[in-house]
Design a protein around this motif. Structure first.
Motif, mmCIF file in Angstrom:
data_model
loop_
_atom_site.group_PDB
_atom_site.id
_atom_site.type_symbol
_atom_site.label_atom_id
_atom_site.label_comp_id
_atom_site.label_asym_id
_atom_site.label_seq_id
_atom_site.Cartn_x
_atom_site.Cartn_y
_atom_site.Cartn_z
ATOM 1 N N ARG A 165 0.827 -1.198 0.000
ATOM 2 C CA ARG A 165 0.000 0.000 0.000
ATOM 3 C C ARG A 165 0.870 1.261 0.000
ATOM 4 O O ARG A 165 0.529 2.274 -0.596
ATOM 5 C CB ARG A 165 -0.929 0.028 1.210
ATOM 6 C CG ARG A 165 -1.935 1.179 1.147
ATOM 7 C CD ARG A 165 -2.911 1.174 2.302
ATOM 8 N NE ARG A 165 -3.939 2.192 2.102
ATOM 9 C CZ ARG A 165 -3.800 3.476 2.346
ATOM 10 N NH1 ARG A 165 -2.643 3.928 2.823
ATOM 11 N NH2 ARG A 165 -4.786 4.323 2.127
ATOM 12 N N VAL B 285 -5.194 8.692 -4.685
ATOM 13 C CA VAL B 285 -5.241 7.240 -4.540
ATOM 14 C C VAL B 285 -5.182 6.837 -3.068
ATOM 15 O O VAL B 285 -6.029 6.097 -2.566
ATOM 16 C CB VAL B 285 -4.084 6.580 -5.321
ATOM 17 C CG1 VAL B 285 -4.052 5.087 -5.044
ATOM 18 C CG2 VAL B 285 -4.234 6.834 -6.807
ATOM 19 N N ARG C 265 -8.672 5.344 -0.889
ATOM 20 C CA ARG C 265 -8.698 3.893 -1.073
ATOM 21 C C ARG C 265 -7.835 3.256 0.000
ATOM 22 O O ARG C 265 -6.646 3.539 0.091
ATOM 23 C CB ARG C 265 -8.210 3.514 -2.475
ATOM 24 C CG ARG C 265 -9.130 4.053 -3.582
ATOM 25 C CD ARG C 265 -8.499 3.824 -4.947
ATOM 26 N NE ARG C 265 -9.364 4.290 -6.034
ATOM 27 C CZ ARG C 265 -9.415 5.533 -6.470
ATOM 28 N NH1 ARG C 265 -8.645 6.464 -5.890
ATOM 29 N NH2 ARG C 265 -10.216 5.878 -7.452
ATOM 30 N N ASP C 266 -8.439 2.374 0.775
ATOM 31 C CA ASP C 266 -7.724 1.844 1.937
ATOM 32 C C ASP C 266 -7.157 0.453 1.723
ATOM 33 O O ASP C 266 -6.568 -0.117 2.625
ATOM 34 C CB ASP C 266 -8.646 1.830 3.163
ATOM 35 C CG ASP C 266 -9.933 1.052 2.907
ATOM 36 O OD1 ASP C 266 -10.058 0.464 1.816
ATOM 37 O OD2 ASP C 266 -10.794 1.044 3.792
ATOM 38 N N GLN C 267 -7.323 -0.132 0.535
ATOM 39 C CA GLN C 267 -6.791 -1.461 0.285
ATOM 40 C C GLN C 267 -5.923 -1.440 -0.959
ATOM 41 O O GLN C 267 -6.248 -0.774 -1.944
ATOM 42 C CB GLN C 267 -7.930 -2.472 0.081
ATOM 43 C CG GLN C 267 -8.861 -2.533 1.255
ATOM 44 C CD GLN C 267 -9.129 -3.959 1.711
ATOM 45 O OE1 GLN C 267 -8.684 -4.917 1.113
ATOM 46 N NE2 GLN C 267 -9.866 -4.072 2.776
ATOM 47 N N PHE D 202 -5.735 -0.546 -6.185
ATOM 48 C CA PHE D 202 -6.147 0.184 -4.997
ATOM 49 C C PHE D 202 -7.675 0.261 -4.984
ATOM 50 O O PHE D 202 -8.293 0.688 -5.970
ATOM 51 C CB PHE D 202 -5.539 1.586 -4.985
ATOM 52 C CG PHE D 202 -4.031 1.599 -4.904
ATOM 53 C CD1 PHE D 202 -3.398 1.590 -3.674
ATOM 54 C CD2 PHE D 202 -3.261 1.597 -6.058
ATOM 55 C CE1 PHE D 202 -2.014 1.590 -3.588
ATOM 56 C CE2 PHE D 202 -1.875 1.596 -5.987
ATOM 57 C CZ PHE D 202 -1.247 1.593 -4.747
ATOM 58 N N THR D 203 -8.278 -0.156 -3.883
ATOM 59 C CA THR D 203 -9.740 -0.166 -3.768
ATOM 60 C C THR D 203 -10.153 0.471 -2.454
ATOM 61 O O THR D 203 -9.396 0.489 -1.474
ATOM 62 C CB THR D 203 -10.289 -1.602 -3.825
ATOM 63 O OG1 THR D 203 -9.672 -2.394 -2.793
ATOM 64 C CG2 THR D 203 -10.013 -2.250 -5.169
ATOM 65 N N GLY D 204 -11.377 1.003 -2.444
ATOM 66 C CA GLY D 204 -11.916 1.606 -1.236
ATOM 67 C C GLY D 204 -13.427 1.644 -1.290
ATOM 68 O O GLY D 204 -14.022 1.575 -2.371
ATOM 69 N N GLU D 205 -14.055 1.740 -0.124
ATOM 70 C CA GLU D 205 -15.515 1.748 -0.031
ATOM 71 C C GLU D 205 -16.089 2.883 -0.867
ATOM 72 O O GLU D 205 -15.767 4.058 -0.684
ATOM 73 C CB GLU D 205 -15.924 1.946 1.431
ATOM 74 C CG GLU D 205 -17.408 1.900 1.619
ATOM 75 C CD GLU D 205 -17.920 0.518 1.977
ATOM 76 O OE1 GLU D 205 -19.120 0.343 1.811
ATOM 77 O OE2 GLU D 205 -17.165 -0.354 2.420
ATOM 78 N N GLN E 133 -15.503 3.673 -3.864
ATOM 79 C CA GLN E 133 -14.578 4.265 -4.826
ATOM 80 C C GLN E 133 -14.304 3.288 -5.968
ATOM 81 O O GLN E 133 -14.255 2.073 -5.760
ATOM 82 C CB GLN E 133 -13.250 4.624 -4.141
ATOM 83 C CG GLN E 133 -13.385 5.657 -3.042
ATOM 84 C CD GLN E 133 -13.783 7.009 -3.582
ATOM 85 O OE1 GLN E 133 -13.374 7.393 -4.680
ATOM 86 N NE2 GLN E 133 -14.589 7.738 -2.822
ATOM 87 N N PRO F 112 -12.124 1.145 -8.411
ATOM 88 C CA PRO F 112 -10.762 0.606 -8.305
ATOM 89 C C PRO F 112 -9.792 1.383 -9.181
ATOM 90 O O PRO F 112 -10.162 1.910 -10.237
ATOM 91 C CB PRO F 112 -10.912 -0.846 -8.800
ATOM 92 C CG PRO F 112 -12.359 -1.154 -8.665
ATOM 93 C CD PRO F 112 -13.079 0.133 -8.890
#
Length: 251
Positions: free
Chosen positions: A180, A193, A197-199, A214-217, A219, A221
Motif C-alpha cells: 500500500r 489514490v 482507497r484503503d486497500q 487500490f480499492t476503497g468503499e 470508490q 478501483p
C-alpha cells in the motif's frame, strides 16, 4: 482457464474441453492439448481426418488473489485442429510431460498408444490434439493487441510465470502495508489514490514490474504499475527489485 470452441460442434457435457487437462506450445508454435478422448472436440478432430477443422481456444487469465474485477485478461488463439498422429505422439507426449510433470497420472500413457485409447471402466481415454495457429489476440490489463503466428511461435514465457501466483499471494499476505505504501511513488496522483482507497492488492507481476489495484468503499478501483529499473531474470533479482521499490516508497 481455457476453453475450445468448434463452429457447428456443441459439447453436451459442459466439462468436455472447457477445462483441458493440460496444454503447451511446441517449438514450431503449435498448441498441444491433452483432452478426454470422448469429448466433442476429440471426436470432431478424429472424424475430420485430414480436413481442416477450424477451432478457437479462449484462455481467461484470473488473478490468483481475491480482488474486485478479478479477470486480468483474455486471449484467443484460432486455427486448425487435428489429432496428434503416429510417431509424433511420443515427441508431443514428452513435451507435455516435461511442462506438466504429473502427466503420467493424467493419461499420457494412454495418449501415446498406437490408436486413441478406448478408455477403461469408469474413465475415458485420452487424446492429444494439435492446434495449428492461424491468428491470435489478447485483451488484458495492458491493452488489446493481435499477433501473427510467427510472433506467437517466437514468444517466450516470462521468467516469473511459474512463481507469479505464490509471489503475489505472499506479497498480499506478508507485505500488505509495504504494498500500500507504494502509492507514495505515484507523484501528483498519490493523494487521490492513498487518501480515499484503503486497500492495495498486488494483481500482476512479471519481469518488468508489479501492478497493484487500490480499492476503497464507494470508490472505483484504481490500478497502478510500478516498473523495475531493469527487467529481472529470476526470483533472486525480483527480491532485490522489490526491496528497492519498498525503500524508494519509504524514502
Amino acid at each position: 482457464m481455457g476453453s475450445l470452441s468448434i463452429p457447428g460442434v456443441e459439447d453436451p457435457d459442459p466439462s468436455g474441453l472447457s477445462a483441458p487437462v493440460c496444454r503447451t506450445v511446441t517449438p514450431e508454435g503449435d498448441v498441444l492439448l491433452l483432452a478426454p478422448g470422448d469429448c466433442a472436440a476429440a471426436r470432431a478432430a478424429a472424424y475430420a481426418q485430414d480436413d481442416d477443422l477450424a477451432a478457437v481456444m479462449e484462455i481467461t487469465d484470473v488473478a490468483p488473489v481475491s480482488v474486485p474485477h478479478r479477470v486480468r485478461g483474455r486471449a484467443w488463439v484460432a486455427g486448425w485442429l487435428t489429432p496428434v498422429r503416429n510417431a509424433d505422439r511420443a515427441r508431443c507426449a514428452a513435451l507435455l510431460a516435461e511442462r506438466h510433470p504429473v502427466g503420467e497420472l493424467l493419461g499420457f500413457g494412454e495418449a501415446v498408444q498406437p490408436q486413441p485409447a478406448p478408455g477403461i471402466p469408469g474413465r475415458a481415454g485420452w487424446m492429444m490434439l494439435r492446434l495449428e495457429v492461424g491468428e491470435c489476440a489478447v485483451d488484458d490489463l495492458w491493452g488489446a493487441e493481435s499477433a501473427e503466428p510467427e510472433e506467437f511461435a517466437a514468444a517466450v514465457p516470462d521468467p516469473l510465470v511459474g512463481h507469479e501466483a505464490e509471489l503475489l499471494q505472499h506479497l498480499h499476505s506478508a507485505h500488505g502495508p509495504q504494498v500500500r505504501g507504494l502509492c507514495g511513488l505515484l507523484g501528483e496522483r498519490s493523494g487521490a489514490v492513498c487518501g480515499v482507497r484503503d486497500q492495495a492488492t498486488p494483481v500482476a507481476l512479471d519481469r518488468f514490474g508489479l501492478r497493484v489495484r487500490f480499492t476503497g468503499e464507494g470508490q472505483a478501483p484504481f490500478d497502478a504499475r510500478f516498473d523495475f529499473p531493469e527487467p529481472v531474470r529470476d526470483v533472486a533479482e525480483l527480491r532485490r527489485a522489490m526491496h528497492a521499490l519498498f525503500e524508494a516508497a519509504e524514502g
